[in-house]
Design a protein around this motif. Structure first.
Motif, PDB file in Angstrom:
ATOM      1  N   GLY A   1       0.851  -1.185  -0.109  1.00  0.00           N
ATOM      2  CA  GLY A   1      -0.045   0.133   0.038  1.00  0.00           C
ATOM      3  C   GLY A   1       0.873   1.226  -0.018  1.00  0.00           C
ATOM      4  N   GLY A   2       2.118   1.242  -0.451  1.00  0.00           N
ATOM      5  CA  GLY A   2       3.006   2.161  -0.371  1.00  0.00           C
ATOM      6  C   GLY A   2       2.761   3.373  -1.534  1.00  0.00           C
ATOM      7  N   VAL A   3       3.130   4.640  -1.363  1.00  0.00           N
ATOM      8  CA  VAL A   3       2.963   5.670  -2.095  1.00  0.00           C
ATOM      9  C   VAL A   3       4.371   6.305  -2.100  1.00  0.00           C
ATOM     10  N   ARG A   4       4.790   6.740  -3.195  1.00  0.00           N
ATOM     11  CA  ARG A   4       6.043   7.890  -3.018  1.00  0.00           C
ATOM     12  C   ARG A   4       5.737   9.215  -2.804  1.00  0.00           C
TER      13      ARG A   4
ATOM     14  N   SER B   1      -3.198   6.586   3.022  1.00  0.00           N
ATOM     15  CA  SER B   1      -2.064   7.035   3.987  1.00  0.00           C
ATOM     16  C   SER B   1      -1.743   8.526   3.966  1.00  0.00           C
ATOM     17  N   HIS B   2      -2.111   9.135   2.866  1.00  0.00           N
ATOM     18  CA  HIS B   2      -1.805  10.798   2.742  1.00  0.00           C
ATOM     19  C   HIS B   2      -2.885  11.417   2.306  1.00  0.00           C
ATOM     20  N   ALA B   3      -4.112  11.010   3.002  1.00  0.00           N
ATOM     21  CA  ALA B   3      -5.405  11.922   2.547  1.00  0.00           C
ATOM     22  C   ALA B   3      -6.523  11.531   3.470  1.00  0.00           C
ATOM     23  N   ARG B   4      -7.033  12.466   3.965  1.00  0.00           N
ATOM     24  CA  ARG B   4      -8.532  12.441   4.862  1.00  0.00           C
ATOM     25  C   ARG B   4      -9.708  12.867   4.147  1.00  0.00           C
ATOM     26  N   LEU B   5     -10.837  12.339   3.982  1.00  0.00           N
ATOM     27  CA  LEU B   5     -12.037  12.324   3.248  1.00  0.00           C
ATOM     28  C   LEU B   5     -12.845  12.131   4.514  1.00  0.00           C
ATOM     29  N   LEU B   6     -13.883  13.327   4.867  1.00  0.00           N
ATOM     30  CA  LEU B   6     -14.608  13.374   5.848  1.00  0.00           C
ATOM     31  C   LEU B   6     -15.972  13.543   5.092  1.00  0.00           C
TER      32      LEU B   6
END
Length: 167
Positions: A46-49, A151-156
């Protein structure tokens, strides 16, 4: 530094075994440097650069209205790119920023649902999203996380809770 080492290595007069050993050592060094550089991209982990996931936010909120984020300009740019690639419906409702959210919360009727999003490194993302989330909570909304897998975002998704009514 690397050119100096290359010249020094080229000047060595090695026999066949020496050249073979030198190439083997060089291969091991290259693998030890190269491998970790791409480990972040392993989909199984699940990695992202990149340090953001605007593209995934655009894909998950395509077609929704009442979308707000601290970096609305970048979210709108991401939407335009996703539309151009055919990944989301054309002409999405633009993202608003904190000022737009404040104006919308002051103009009845209030929407029953609105969306907040942010992307980037965890601490910066949380710090930038917190004021918007506070605004909507004070306005009577209850927010829940809709992107636990990012991993690098939030969505509410924030839903309006009228007095005496719960959903």
């Amino acid at each position: 530094m690397l050119p100096v080492l290359a010249v020094q290595f080229g000047a060595l007069n090695l026999n066949r075994l020496g050249r073979g050993c030198a190439v083997g050592v060089l291969g091991v060094l290259l693998a030890s440097w190269w491998g970790p550089g791409f480990a972040e991209l392993d989909p199984a982990l699940g990695g992202v650069r990149e340090q953001d996931q605007f593209r995934l936010i655009s894909q998950r909120t395509g077609g929704l209205v009442e979308r707000y984020g601290p970096r609305a300009r970048l979210l709108n740019l991401s939407d335009r790119m996703e539309v151009a690639m055919g990944r989301i419906p054309s002409d999405p409702v633009p993202w608003g920023d904190a000022d737009d959210l404040e104006k919308r919360l002051a103009a009845p009727p209030l929407p029953s649902e609105l969306w907040l999003a942010s992307s980037g490194p965890s601490q910066a993302m949380e710090r930038k999203l917190k004021p918007l989330q506070s605004q909507v909570v004070q306005g009577g909304y209850n927010c829940d996380q809709r992107a636990n897998d990012l991993s690098h975002a939030r969505l509410l998704r924030c839903r309006f809770e009228a007095m005496g009514r719960s959903e």
